[in-house]
Design an enzyme around this catalytic site. Structure first.
Site, PDB file in Angstrom:
ATOM      1  N   LYS A 169      -0.436  -7.226  -7.651  1.00  0.00           N
ATOM      2  CA  LYS A 169      -1.251  -7.171  -8.848  1.00  0.00           C
ATOM      3  C   LYS A 169      -0.995  -5.896  -9.616  1.00  0.00           C
ATOM      4  CE  LYS A 169      -4.531  -8.406  -5.656  1.00  0.00           C
ATOM      5  NZ  LYS A 169      -5.826  -8.268  -4.977  1.00  0.00           N
ATOM      6  N   GLU A 175       8.663   2.445  -3.643  1.00  0.00           N
ATOM      7  CA  GLU A 175       8.475   3.459  -2.615  1.00  0.00           C
ATOM      8  C   GLU A 175       9.560   3.305  -1.541  1.00  0.00           C
ATOM      9  OE1 GLU A 175       4.814   3.462  -0.341  1.00  0.00           O
ATOM     10  OE2 GLU A 175       4.808   5.633  -0.299  1.00  0.00           O
ATOM     11  N   LYS A 227       9.242   6.792  -6.158  1.00  0.00           N
ATOM     12  CA  LYS A 227       9.148   7.870  -5.168  1.00  0.00           C
ATOM     13  C   LYS A 227      10.447   7.855  -4.371  1.00  0.00           C
ATOM     14  CE  LYS A 227       4.210   7.402  -3.985  1.00  0.00           C
ATOM     15  NZ  LYS A 227       3.330   6.981  -2.860  1.00  0.00           N
ATOM     16  N   VAL A 284      -0.762   7.712  -5.187  1.00  0.00           N
ATOM     17  CA  VAL A 284      -1.346   7.727  -6.533  1.00  0.00           C
ATOM     18  C   VAL A 284      -2.131   6.447  -6.808  1.00  0.00           C
ATOM     19  CG1 VAL A 284       0.357   9.287  -7.535  1.00  0.00           C
ATOM     20  CG2 VAL A 284       0.836   6.838  -7.502  1.00  0.00           C
TER      21      VAL A 284
HETATM   22  P1  IMP Z   1       7.560  -0.474  -1.008  1.00  0.00           P
HETATM   23  O1  IMP Z   1       7.918  -1.834  -0.500  1.00  0.00           O
HETATM   24  O2  IMP Z   1       7.353   0.510   0.102  1.00  0.00           O
HETATM   25  O3  IMP Z   1       8.526   0.041  -2.045  1.00  0.00           O
HETATM   26  O4  IMP Z   1       6.113  -0.577  -1.587  1.00  0.00           O
HETATM   27  C1  IMP Z   1       5.830  -0.829  -2.894  1.00  0.00           C
HETATM   28  C2  IMP Z   1       4.390  -1.226  -2.978  1.00  0.00           C
HETATM   29  O5  IMP Z   1       3.544  -0.367  -2.186  1.00  0.00           O
HETATM   30  C3  IMP Z   1       3.909  -1.072  -4.398  1.00  0.00           C
HETATM   31  O6  IMP Z   1       4.097  -2.252  -5.122  1.00  0.00           O
HETATM   32  C4  IMP Z   1       2.458  -0.693  -4.219  1.00  0.00           C
HETATM   33  O7  IMP Z   1       1.680  -1.863  -4.124  1.00  0.00           O
HETATM   34  C5  IMP Z   1       2.395   0.015  -2.887  1.00  0.00           C
HETATM   35  N1  IMP Z   1       2.387   1.490  -3.062  1.00  0.00           N
HETATM   36  C6  IMP Z   1       3.372   2.343  -2.755  1.00  0.00           C
HETATM   37  N2  IMP Z   1       3.034   3.613  -3.052  1.00  0.00           N
HETATM   38  C7  IMP Z   1       1.792   3.553  -3.583  1.00  0.00           C
HETATM   39  C8  IMP Z   1       0.888   4.561  -4.116  1.00  0.00           C
HETATM   40  O8  IMP Z   1       1.154   5.779  -4.171  1.00  0.00           O
HETATM   41  N3  IMP Z   1      -0.312   4.107  -4.578  1.00  0.00           N
HETATM   42  C9  IMP Z   1      -0.656   2.790  -4.553  1.00  0.00           C
HETATM   43  N4  IMP Z   1       0.151   1.830  -4.074  1.00  0.00           N
HETATM   44  C10 IMP Z   1       1.367   2.204  -3.592  1.00  0.00           C
HETATM   45 MG    MG Z   2       2.230  -3.636  -5.564  1.00  0.00          MG
END
Ligand code: IMP
Ligand code: MG
Length: 179
Positions: free
Chosen positions: A42, A102, A130, A152
């Site tokens: 979302k 991330e 990040k 964040v």
């Molecule tokens: P990834 O698969 O680790 O790249 O995660 C991405 C998802 O993690 C994003 O779409 C967010 O929903 C969540 N996420 C990662 N970092 C943050 C943050 O600092 N705040 C809030 N949600 C985050």
């Molecule tokens: Mg997300």
């Protein structure tokens, strides 16, 4: 709710400026193409609605919702599709719109899945990146702002489903996590 915010990292004006810059770049890069924007639910909803207003091209939008499987402490690298696209993306120029990149686990799985649907092209635009947290081999072609490794919230991003409605992006006071 605003009392829970420790520091504002991106103001409303900063975010609008990022949307304008990215929108102009996308408008130039996708001239004459059949642009199909996929928002990842979302978190990307607020960013998507602002960004597409700055893309001066005919485009379609759709949404996907996925949840990461987290077995224990390590992510397994698989995602479960909670909501799939409503129409075919075959031969389309697909642009995934994400709130934050991330580890890259989520976007890696989504891109592999969408790539298998015979798209004409597939790129990612993310509001935040990040890079220090990356585990999967994936980068976004379009990045709004690179940020340090800090959690964040705001402008779509949540902590326990809250704070998505803040118009800016910030960090939370430590006492919020202790609740
Ligand atoms: P990834 O698969 O680790 O790249 O995660 C991405 C998802 O993690 C994003 O779409 C967010 O929903 C969540 N996420 C990662 N970092 C943050 C943050 O600092 N705040 C809030 N949600 C985050
Ligand atoms: Mg997300």
């Amino acid at each position: 709710m605003k009392n829970d915010v420790k520091e504002v990292l991106l103001t409303e004006d900063d975010i609008q400026e990022i949307c304008r810059t990215l929108g102009e770049k996308l408008t130039a890069d996708y001239q004459g193409k059949d642009l199909f924007c996929v928002g990842i639910l979302k978190g990307s909803v607020l960013f998507m609605t602002d960004l597409i207003k700055h893309i001066d091209l005919p485009l379609a939008i759709d949404f996907m919702d996925v949840s990461s499987y987290h077995g224990g402490t390590e992510s397994t690298g698989e995602v479960q599709i909670l909501k799939d696209l409503s129409s075919s993306i075959e031969n389309k120029d697909v642009l995934i719109i994400e709130d934050i990149l991330e580890t890259g686990t989520t976007l890696k799985s989504i891109t592999e899945l969408l790539q298998s649907r015979r798209v004409n092209s597939l790129e990612i635009v993310t509001l935040l990146d990040k890079p220090n947290r990356r585990k999967a081999d994936i980068e976004a072609k379009y990045v709004g702002k690179k940020i340090p490794d800090e959690f964040v919230i705001g402008y779509g991003l949540d902590y326990q489903e809250k704070y998505r409605n803040l118009p800016y992006i910030g960090t939370l006071k430590p006492e919020v996590y202790a609740k």
